[in-house]
Design an enzyme around this catalytic site. Structure first.
Site, short mmCIF file in Angstrom:
data_model
loop_
_atom_site.label_atom_id
_atom_site.label_comp_id
_atom_site.label_asym_id
_atom_site.label_seq_id
_atom_site.Cartn_x
_atom_site.Cartn_y
_atom_site.Cartn_z
CE LYS A 85 16.88 17.75 24.39
NZ LYS A 85 17.56 18.84 23.83
CD GLU B 272 15.89 7.38 12.25
OE1 GLU B 272 15.15 7.77 13.10
OE2 GLU B 272 16.63 8.03 11.21
N GLY C 77 21.03 17.43 22.15
CA GLY C 77 21.14 16.16 21.74
C GLY C 77 22.98 15.77 21.44
NE ARG C 78 24.46 20.27 17.31
CZ ARG C 78 22.89 20.80 16.97
NH1 ARG C 78 22.01 19.85 17.25
NH2 ARG C 78 22.79 22.13 17.18
CD GLU D 228 22.12 17.32 14.61
OE1 GLU D 228 21.70 16.34 13.78
OE2 GLU D 228 21.69 17.42 15.75
CG HIS E 29 49.03 4.25 4.24
ND1 HIS E 29 49.95 3.87 3.43
CD2 HIS E 29 49.29 4.29 5.31
CE1 HIS E 29 51.08 3.75 4.11
NE2 HIS E 29 50.62 4.16 5.33
CE LYS F 34 14.51 13.77 12.70
NZ LYS F 34 14.31 14.16 14.08
#
Ligand SMILES: O=P(O)(O)OC[C@H]1O[C@](O)(CO)[C@@H](O)[C@@H]1O
Length: 568
Positions: A213, A219, A273-274, A360, A391, A516
């Site tokens: 965005k 990263e 973003g999400r 978030e 399990h 960050k």
């Protein structure tokens, strides 16, 4: 800082607090024996069945929750979102992911402008571009067809698209349209993720899509520079134009990076973003892999839930009911976590996506007006496709802490298997567990039952299940692109409902900034040590010792190394 009323100061909140005592006197075993109650706690919409009768709630509870919704102005807040008001007040932005999947003729305004035509311009461009790539009319620098896609992005620019891709990978129509094609995602800045992404890929046949965005995420940009180097070292600098495209709101930075803005797919600051999987963030890579027609079905599924959320009365509104019940579990019953348990391997990446959307969005400590919350907001989400989780962590869910569970089942398997002579089909076997577990959690097993079964006395307490553990069950008719879109929108809206009730801003994420910026300081010092031998300074004893140890133990790393890419 404004001083608006906190939801916890309202009478409906206090009434619910008082009501907890009544609910604590009940047990799901008894509540479930009331068929009228159970009947009124099922809702059906567009093929989806929601059963919330295994919530520790009575009809009085839901009434009180609707009153809480009224006190929180839930209806007005939903309308404000759909009307493009700047409800993300700390970033002064509208929140309009619903516009991303609106029909072409819909009108949804932000700042006085109908945004739907812009959405469809980008969708048309995605369709056109992905068809060129898929048909082989857009080829790579050496004339070869681009059969493989590496999508670089992180967080919201990764998790949603990965969830949808994973859900479609085994869906018959999607399989057909993806034949011969590969879609991979590169998210982590760890060079191992680079190695995993490019292993077996040929730069000549690979299209790299940089999804960000902001186009500044550390990263993603390092990974983008790494794959640019991978392309250039194999095919030369001019190949970037043919092999790299972008999805971003920041087209100026896209161009600066060296990607032709004509080969970039825009979205807008009113898409969080999400909440961006329905924008070019997800639609472009998915369209390259599956073709636009599959992607369009996914959008239609989400749009169907958008309309339901906007117009359905709260009593039968699936995301609203789910949101209110989550608030009930977290803020009143005191259960901080939620397990997301899809009984289909195709939803393997659903819980990781919802972790970001939920945590978030709602992991906040202050109200939207900046007032510290006197109650906990947000949920700790986790989950696994079933029956794997059974399990793994179900022991805790059955006899340890109380974790409200979301059971998600599918009527028709994407990949049915029948074996002659078996008692049931493989999907029936899976679904036996989907139907059994919610009741096991709700009813439990009493010491009396165990004694009647002649269980050895010293084992009775170990084998006792207290029960009274809440869950909801969602049954989907199948898991095609349309249903995946429905499921996504149900959760997006449910999470927004929770935030609206808690009175927080579910659409900002200031909490990700501090780490960050500290990493930026560390990065500078790592460079200063490696290139000039400068000592580590400005950190506490613990961090200084750890960083120094790391640097001294990796002193063989050259100060100015030649470009090196993974060798696997
Ligand atoms: O798409 P971008 O700008 O690279 O951001 C990636 C992600 O980073 C965050 O800002 C923080 O993790 C997320 O909200 C976002 O989805």
């Amino acid at each position: 800082m404004a001083s608006s009323t906190l939801i916890s100061d309202t009478q409906p909140w206090k009434d619910l607090k008082d009501h907890v005592e009544d609910i604590k006197k009940t047990h799901l075993r008894d509540l479930l024996s009331n068929e009228e109650r159970s009947k009124s706690m099922t809702v059906e919409f567009d093929g989806i069945l929601l059963d919330y009768s295994r919530q520790q709630a009575t009809l009085e509870t839901t009434e009180k929750l609707f009153k809480l919704a009224e006190a929180a102005s839930l209806k007005q807040k939903i309308n404000q979102m759909y009307n493009g008001e700047h409800i993300n007040s700390t970033e002064n932005r509208a929140v309009l992911h619903v516009a991303l999947r609106a029909p072409r003729d819909a009108v949804i305004e932000s700042d006085g402008k109908n945004v739907v035509p812009d959405v469809w311009n980008v969708l048309d461009k995605i369709k056109e571009f992905s068809e060129r790539v898929r048909s082989g009319s857009w080829v790579g620098a050496t004339g070869k067809e681009l059969k493989d896609v590496a999508a670089i992005g992180i967080g919201g620019s990764f998790l949603g698209p990965l969830f949808v891709h994973t859900a479609l990978q085994t869906e018959p129509e999607a399989i057909e349209s993806a034949r011969g094609r590969t879609l991979r995602f590169l998210a982590n800045v760890d060079p191992i993720d680079v190695a995993k992404t490019i292993t077996g890929l040929n730069p000549e046949t690979t299209l790299v899509v940089v999804v960000s965005k902001t186009f500044t995420t550390a990263e993603t940009m390092l990974n983008a520079r790494t794959l640019r180097e991978w392309i250039i070292s194999a095919l030369g600098p001019s190949a970037v134009a043919k092999h790299m495209v972008a999805v971003s709101t920041n087209l100026a930075l896209v161009e600066k990076f060296g990607i032709d803005p004509n080969n970039a797919f825009a979205f807008w600051d009113w898409v969080g973003g999400r909440y961006s999987v329905c924008s070019a963030v997800g639609e472009f890579p998915l369209s390259l892999q599956y073709g636009f027609s599959v992607v369009e079905k996914f959008l239609k599924g989400a749009s169907s839930i958008d309309q339901h959320m906007h117009s359905e009365p709260f009593e039968s509104n699936i995301p609203v009911l789910l949101g209110l019940l989550s608030v009930w579990n977290v803020s009143f019953l005191g259960y901080p976590a939620r397990a997301i348990l899809p009984y289909t391997q195709a939803l393997e990446k659903f819980a990781p996506h919802i972790q970001q959307v939920s945590m978030e969005s709602n992991g906040k400590g202050v109200s939207i007006d900046g007032v510290p919350l006197p109650f906990e907001a947000g949920e700790i989400d986790f989950g696994e496709p079933e029956t794997n989780g059974q399990h793994s962590f179900y022991q805790l869910i059955h006899q340890g802490r109380v974790i409200p569970c979301d059971f998600i089942g599918v009527v028709k398997s994407q990949q049915p298997v029948y074996l002659k002579g078996e008692v049931v089909s493989n999907h029936d076997e899976l679904m036996s567990n989907f139907f059994a577990q919610p009741d096991a959690l709700a009813y439990g097993k009493t010491p009396e039952q165990l004694q009647n079964e002649n269980v050895a006395p010293h084992l009775v307490s170990h084998k006792t299940f207290t029960g009274n553990r809440p869950s909801v069950s969602l049954l989907l008719p199948s898991l095609n692109a349309y249903n995946v879109g429905q499921l996504l929108a149900i959760y997006e809206h449910r999470i927004a409902v929770e935030g609206f009730i808690w009175g927080i801003n579910s659409f900002d994420q200031w909490g990700v900034e501090l780490g960050k910026s500290l990493a930026t300081q560390v990065r500078k010092q790592l460079n200063a040590f490696r290139t000039k031998g400068e000592p580590i300074q400005g950190f506490n004893f613990s961090a200084t010792t750890m960083i120094t140890r790391y640097l001294q133990a990796s002193a063989d790393v050259p100060a100015d190394p030649p470009t090196t890419l993974p060798q696997i």
